[in-house]
Design a protein around this motif. Sequence first.
Motif, PDB file in Angstrom:
ATOM      1  N   LEU A 183     -12.135 -11.885  21.043  1.00  0.00           N
ATOM      2  CA  LEU A 183     -13.381 -11.252  20.619  1.00  0.00           C
ATOM      3  C   LEU A 183     -14.311 -12.254  19.945  1.00  0.00           C
ATOM      4  N   MET A 184     -13.766 -13.140  19.144  1.00  0.00           N
ATOM      5  CA  MET A 184     -14.596 -14.150  18.483  1.00  0.00           C
ATOM      6  C   MET A 184     -15.266 -15.045  19.519  1.00  0.00           C
ATOM      7  N   ARG A 185     -14.518 -15.432  20.530  1.00  0.00           N
ATOM      8  CA  ARG A 185     -15.070 -16.301  21.585  1.00  0.00           C
ATOM      9  C   ARG A 185     -16.145 -15.561  22.379  1.00  0.00           C
ATOM     10  N   LEU A 186     -15.875 -14.310  22.723  1.00  0.00           N
ATOM     11  CA  LEU A 186     -16.837 -13.530  23.494  1.00  0.00           C
ATOM     12  C   LEU A 186     -18.108 -13.263  22.693  1.00  0.00           C
ATOM     13  N   LEU A 187     -17.974 -13.081  21.392  1.00  0.00           N
ATOM     14  CA  LEU A 187     -19.154 -12.864  20.561  1.00  0.00           C
ATOM     15  C   LEU A 187     -20.005 -14.124  20.515  1.00  0.00           C
ATOM     16  N   ARG A 188     -19.368 -15.291  20.484  1.00  0.00           N
ATOM     17  CA  ARG A 188     -20.133 -16.545  20.539  1.00  0.00           C
ATOM     18  C   ARG A 188     -20.857 -16.667  21.871  1.00  0.00           C
ATOM     19  N   ARG A 189     -20.187 -16.293  22.960  1.00  0.00           N
ATOM     20  CA  ARG A 189     -20.826 -16.374  24.276  1.00  0.00           C
ATOM     21  C   ARG A 189     -21.984 -15.389  24.392  1.00  0.00           C
ATOM     22  N   ALA A 190     -21.918 -14.279  23.667  1.00  0.00           N
ATOM     23  CA  ALA A 190     -23.014 -13.307  23.693  1.00  0.00           C
ATOM     24  C   ALA A 190     -24.287 -13.882  23.097  1.00  0.00           C
ATOM     25  N   GLY A 191     -24.148 -14.898  22.232  1.00  0.00           N
ATOM     26  CA  GLY A 191     -25.312 -15.581  21.694  1.00  0.00           C
ATOM     27  C   GLY A 191     -25.709 -15.073  20.327  1.00  0.00           C
ATOM     28  N   PRO A 192     -25.719 -15.946  19.322  1.00  0.00           N
ATOM     29  CA  PRO A 192     -26.062 -15.501  17.964  1.00  0.00           C
ATOM     30  C   PRO A 192     -27.506 -15.031  17.828  1.00  0.00           C
ATOM     31  N   SER A 193     -28.382 -15.469  18.731  1.00  0.00           N
ATOM     32  CA  SER A 193     -29.791 -15.080  18.640  1.00  0.00           C
ATOM     33  C   SER A 193     -30.131 -13.892  19.536  1.00  0.00           C
ATOM     34  N   LEU A 245     -16.432 -11.572  30.958  1.00  0.00           N
ATOM     35  CA  LEU A 245     -15.153 -10.890  31.045  1.00  0.00           C
ATOM     36  C   LEU A 245     -14.036 -11.896  30.800  1.00  0.00           C
ATOM     37  N   ASP A 246     -13.112 -11.550  29.936  1.00  0.00           N
ATOM     38  CA  ASP A 246     -11.912 -12.357  29.732  1.00  0.00           C
ATOM     39  C   ASP A 246     -10.861 -11.880  30.729  1.00  0.00           C
ATOM     40  N   LEU A 247     -10.645 -12.689  31.784  1.00  0.00           N
ATOM     41  CA  LEU A 247      -9.707 -12.312  32.843  1.00  0.00           C
ATOM     42  C   LEU A 247      -8.275 -12.743  32.544  1.00  0.00           C
ATOM     43  N   GLY A 248      -8.079 -13.477  31.472  1.00  0.00           N
ATOM     44  CA  GLY A 248      -6.731 -13.832  31.055  1.00  0.00           C
ATOM     45  C   GLY A 248      -6.102 -14.983  31.803  1.00  0.00           C
ATOM     46  N   ASP A 249      -6.794 -15.567  32.789  1.00  0.00           N
ATOM     47  CA  ASP A 249      -6.228 -16.654  33.587  1.00  0.00           C
ATOM     48  C   ASP A 249      -7.372 -17.548  34.067  1.00  0.00           C
ATOM     49  N   ALA A 250      -7.269 -18.858  33.826  1.00  0.00           N
ATOM     50  CA  ALA A 250      -8.343 -19.790  34.170  1.00  0.00           C
ATOM     51  C   ALA A 250      -8.552 -19.880  35.676  1.00  0.00           C
ATOM     52  N   SER A 254     -11.974 -18.950  37.789  1.00  0.00           N
ATOM     53  CA  SER A 254     -12.623 -19.909  38.690  1.00  0.00           C
ATOM     54  C   SER A 254     -12.774 -19.325  40.092  1.00  0.00           C
ATOM     55  N   ASP A 255     -11.724 -18.680  40.590  1.00  0.00           N
ATOM     56  CA  ASP A 255     -11.793 -18.073  41.931  1.00  0.00           C
ATOM     57  C   ASP A 255     -12.845 -16.967  41.969  1.00  0.00           C
ATOM     58  N   ALA A 256     -12.915 -16.188  40.902  1.00  0.00           N
ATOM     59  CA  ALA A 256     -13.898 -15.106  40.846  1.00  0.00           C
ATOM     60  C   ALA A 256     -15.319 -15.669  40.830  1.00  0.00           C
ATOM     61  N   GLN A 257     -15.522 -16.796  40.134  1.00  0.00           N
ATOM     62  CA  GLN A 257     -16.841 -17.424  40.124  1.00  0.00           C
ATOM     63  C   GLN A 257     -17.279 -17.797  41.542  1.00  0.00           C
ATOM     64  N   HIS A 258     -16.395 -18.472  42.276  1.00  0.00           N
ATOM     65  CA  HIS A 258     -16.743 -18.899  43.628  1.00  0.00           C
ATOM     66  C   HIS A 258     -16.984 -17.695  44.540  1.00  0.00           C
ATOM     67  N   ALA A 259     -16.205 -16.633  44.380  1.00  0.00           N
ATOM     68  CA  ALA A 259     -16.380 -15.441  45.203  1.00  0.00           C
ATOM     69  C   ALA A 259     -17.737 -14.783  44.949  1.00  0.00           C
ATOM     70  N   LEU A 260     -18.121 -14.681  43.675  1.00  0.00           N
ATOM     71  CA  LEU A 260     -19.407 -14.070  43.355  1.00  0.00           C
ATOM     72  C   LEU A 260     -20.567 -14.940  43.832  1.00  0.00           C
ATOM     73  N   GLU A 261     -20.456 -16.247  43.669  1.00  0.00           N
ATOM     74  CA  GLU A 261     -21.518 -17.141  44.130  1.00  0.00           C
ATOM     75  C   GLU A 261     -21.694 -17.031  45.640  1.00  0.00           C
ATOM     76  N   THR A 262     -20.576 -16.898  46.366  1.00  0.00           N
ATOM     77  CA  THR A 262     -20.661 -16.743  47.826  1.00  0.00           C
ATOM     78  C   THR A 262     -21.371 -15.455  48.195  1.00  0.00           C
ATOM     79  N   ALA A 290     -15.407 -20.451  32.514  1.00  0.00           N
ATOM     80  CA  ALA A 290     -15.027 -21.372  31.447  1.00  0.00           C
ATOM     81  C   ALA A 290     -13.722 -20.870  30.852  1.00  0.00           C
ATOM     82  N   SER A 291     -12.661 -21.669  31.049  1.00  0.00           N
ATOM     83  CA  SER A 291     -11.320 -21.257  30.628  1.00  0.00           C
ATOM     84  C   SER A 291     -10.997 -19.931  31.313  1.00  0.00           C
ATOM     85  N   THR A 292     -10.631 -18.910  30.563  1.00  0.00           N
ATOM     86  CA  THR A 292     -10.255 -17.620  31.171  1.00  0.00           C
ATOM     87  C   THR A 292     -11.441 -16.681  31.328  1.00  0.00           C
ATOM     88  N   ASP A 293     -12.635 -17.134  30.962  1.00  0.00           N
ATOM     89  CA  ASP A 293     -13.809 -16.258  30.929  1.00  0.00           C
ATOM     90  C   ASP A 293     -14.680 -16.425  32.169  1.00  0.00           C
TER      91      ASP A 293
END
Length: 325
Positions: A183-193, A245-250, A254-262, A290-293
Amino acid sequence: MVALAAVIAVLAYGLSRRTSGSRDLLSSAPRRAIVLAELDVPPLRRSSLFRELVGESDAGLDRIESTCGFDPLDQLRTLQIFVLRAEDEEEGEAGFDQVAFLARGALEHEQLARCVSQVVEGDGGGVHPTTLEGVDAIASDHGSSVAAFLGTDAVVAGDDTVVAELIRIQQGAADPHARDDSLMRLLRRAGPSSHVRLVALLPRHWQRFLGRLTDVVGDDVPLDRARALGLGASLDDGLAISLTLDLGDAHMASDAQHALETRIAEARRDPDLAASVLAVTLAHVDVEAASTDLTVSASLDRPELDATIALARRYLAREASSPTE
């Protein structure tokens, strides 16, 4: 917003003059919180998207403003919202149970106190003064709803047991939500501003619901494996939004990123979409692992946002007018 305005107006009574405690979202959250959100109220209310969604005028808030002679939301700076799981449920199977609010701002106590009796009498309800954890508060004459003011700048509202816990947390007499690195990591990714910041732990039945969206994004984007999510949005003259989304596995991320970009690239090459508003919107979508996210973000200026909203409305209108089987 209207409900919060009413709560603040109705429950503004018996105020402490001490400064309130922690302002950090995670450090303020009750231990059973599974959804934590924070809103910056002034920029949200000024944004064109907010006005588009709620309309230029809200009858409920207009009535309160007419009754009291001022708009209670004008005094709010931030609003924290906590959705709690049921006390007797395991975290992995948790569902909604209670909602609590912690609002901060330049609260004019005497002005709000004058407003209280007018709003209560107009609604035919009743409240009574009480004390909770040594803090003056107001409780509903029916049910367990209560609100208490902390210092000169905060009001806590919700079920009496949750409000009591929030007060103890602010006073340093109770531990807040257990430290959660995700949650701390996801809150940082959400952006403090960001004007809207939200993080949530996803119980299993929420994961199963997300899994039903694979018809849209594809089986190789395992939404049903998401353990938590984070959302950030800024609404200036347009919209900047990100969903992580924290998918729990790096490797999975990564695979999900490439699938969505395609899929985005294929959609943009579709001749039926190439000259459409949707193609313009998709051109502003970025996907990153990035990592599991897995993070999907987009940024639209005001004309692009207006065109996207118009497209969505036309689609919803067609769906509503289509005959059902």
